[in-house]
Design a protein around this motif. Structure first.
Motif, short mmCIF file in Angstrom:
data_model
loop_
_atom_site.label_atom_id
_atom_site.label_comp_id
_atom_site.label_asym_id
_atom_site.label_seq_id
_atom_site.Cartn_x
_atom_site.Cartn_y
_atom_site.Cartn_z
N ALA A 197 47.45 -53.60 24.44
CA ALA A 197 47.75 -52.36 23.71
C ALA A 197 49.20 -51.94 23.95
CB ALA A 197 46.80 -51.25 24.13
N SER A 198 49.64 -52.06 25.18
CA SER A 198 51.01 -51.69 25.52
C SER A 198 52.03 -52.50 24.72
CB SER A 198 51.25 -51.90 27.03
OG SER A 198 52.58 -51.60 27.38
N ALA A 199 51.73 -53.80 24.54
CA ALA A 199 52.64 -54.67 23.78
C ALA A 199 52.73 -54.22 22.33
CB ALA A 199 52.16 -56.12 23.87
N PHE A 200 51.58 -53.92 21.72
CA PHE A 200 51.58 -53.45 20.32
C PHE A 200 52.25 -52.08 20.20
CE2 PHE A 200 47.67 -56.24 19.76
CZ PHE A 200 48.31 -57.17 18.95
N LEU A 201 51.93 -51.19 21.12
CA LEU A 201 52.46 -49.83 21.07
C LEU A 201 53.98 -49.83 21.23
CD1 LEU A 201 49.77 -48.06 23.28
CD2 LEU A 201 50.09 -47.73 20.81
N ASP A 202 54.49 -50.70 22.08
CA ASP A 202 55.93 -50.79 22.29
C ASP A 202 56.68 -51.15 21.01
OD1 ASP A 202 55.73 -50.09 24.93
OD2 ASP A 202 55.95 -52.13 25.72
N LEU A 203 55.98 -51.84 20.10
CA LEU A 203 56.59 -52.19 18.81
C LEU A 203 56.39 -51.11 17.77
CD1 LEU A 203 55.57 -55.98 18.54
CD2 LEU A 203 57.79 -55.04 19.20
N GLY A 204 55.59 -50.09 18.11
CA GLY A 204 55.36 -48.99 17.19
C GLY A 204 54.09 -49.08 16.37
#
Length: 291
Positions: A197-204
């Motif tokens: 989730a953190s990886a996706f969220l970091d991309l917006g």
């Protein structure tokens, strides 16, 4: 009251014998703000629009406009082996369907997303998706990624968000998104952990939860609640994926957008807020992502 950013009206009516007009009537009564009918085939948009109009036409005149106002559509290609093999021809069909819809005065502003599209590596030949690992050799896996990236490119060219289907395929999904450099959309029916989730969220990217979260095993409840609290207020969406993933306590029955309140209740409780506040947050996110 509660919006649903992912449901399949065609499957509800054709496969599950749900009365679409009664469904819309009940959702209007609940003051539903937004319903997104999801595409899965290159050539299903016109058919889905026709089905929706048929349901709306059966309503009283005073309800027809309310139903039409809350209903929107996505258009996309789910990664079935047949669509993957014919991906370059099928993406052209999808583009034509979208152009035709935009040229229709009634539906010109109703296609608000591309998808669902993405990658599915959950191998279950007995499941409804019939995912047989033997069908997915090196060339097929490459083609699956190409089909996904073609749709991300289509979304970019039309300034539309992408509805991403990703199951047991985090790394490849993330690689495709990074490769295309277009970060506007939602990971639907989110099924990974906090790290992913953190990886996706970091991309917006937005994260959407549905009935699946209510199936959490007792040993995993704390982990699930931590994930549900981790998603920022401004990147959270809710969905049903109906007629699938019926939330507890109705698991085993046909799912409809009416049951999304149980998804809202579960996620709101985990986040320590009211369902009404969660609904307000989600509606604001819908307005921002889907314009």
């Amino acid at each position: 009251m509660y919006s649903d950013t992912h449901f399949h009206l065609k499957h509800l009516i054709n496969d599950k014998n749900i009365d679409g007009s009664n469904l819309l009537r009940e959702l209007i009564k609940r003051e539903t703000f937004f319903l997104l009918d999801i595409g899965t085939s290159a050539d299903d948009l016109a058919e889905r629009e026709k089905i929706a109009l048929g349901c709306i036409d059966c309503l009283d005149d005073k309800l027809k406009q309310n139903a039409f106002n809350m209903l929107y559509f996505s258009a996309g290609i789910w990664p079935s082996p047949e669509e993957i093999k014919n991906r370059f021809e099928r993406i052209k069909v999808l583009e034509k369907e979208i152009i035709s819809s935009k040229n229709n005065e009634m539906f010109k502003d109703k296609v608000c997303a591309i998808g669902e599209c993405g990658l599915d590596h959950h191998w279950n030949i007995l499941g409804v998706d019939n995912r047989n690992q033997d069908d997915f050799d090196k060339d097929m896996l490459k083609g699956e990624k190409e089909l996904f990236e073609l749709q991300i490119e289509l979304a970019k060219n039309n300034d539309l968000p992408v509805i991403v289907h990703s199951r047991d395929a985090f790394e490849d999904t993330y690689d495709c998104i990074k490769n295309m450099g277009y970060n506007k959309g939602v990971i639907h029916c989110y099924s990974y952990g906090k790290k992913e989730a953190s990886a996706f969220l970091d991309l917006g990217w937005y994260i959407a939860f549905g009935g699946g979260v209510t199936y959490t095993k007792k040993s995993k409840i704390d982990e699930m609640c931590e994930l549900l609290r981790y998603i920022p207020n401004d990147l959270l969406l809710m969905e049903t994926d109906s007629p699938y993933l019926t939330p507890v306590p109705y698991r085993g029955n046909v799912n409809t957008p009416i049951l999304i309140e149980y998804c809202y209740d579960y996620v709101a409780k985990a986040r320590g807020i009211t369902s009404e506040l969660l609904s307000e947050l989600v509606d604001n996110n819908i307005k921002r992502l889907f314009k």
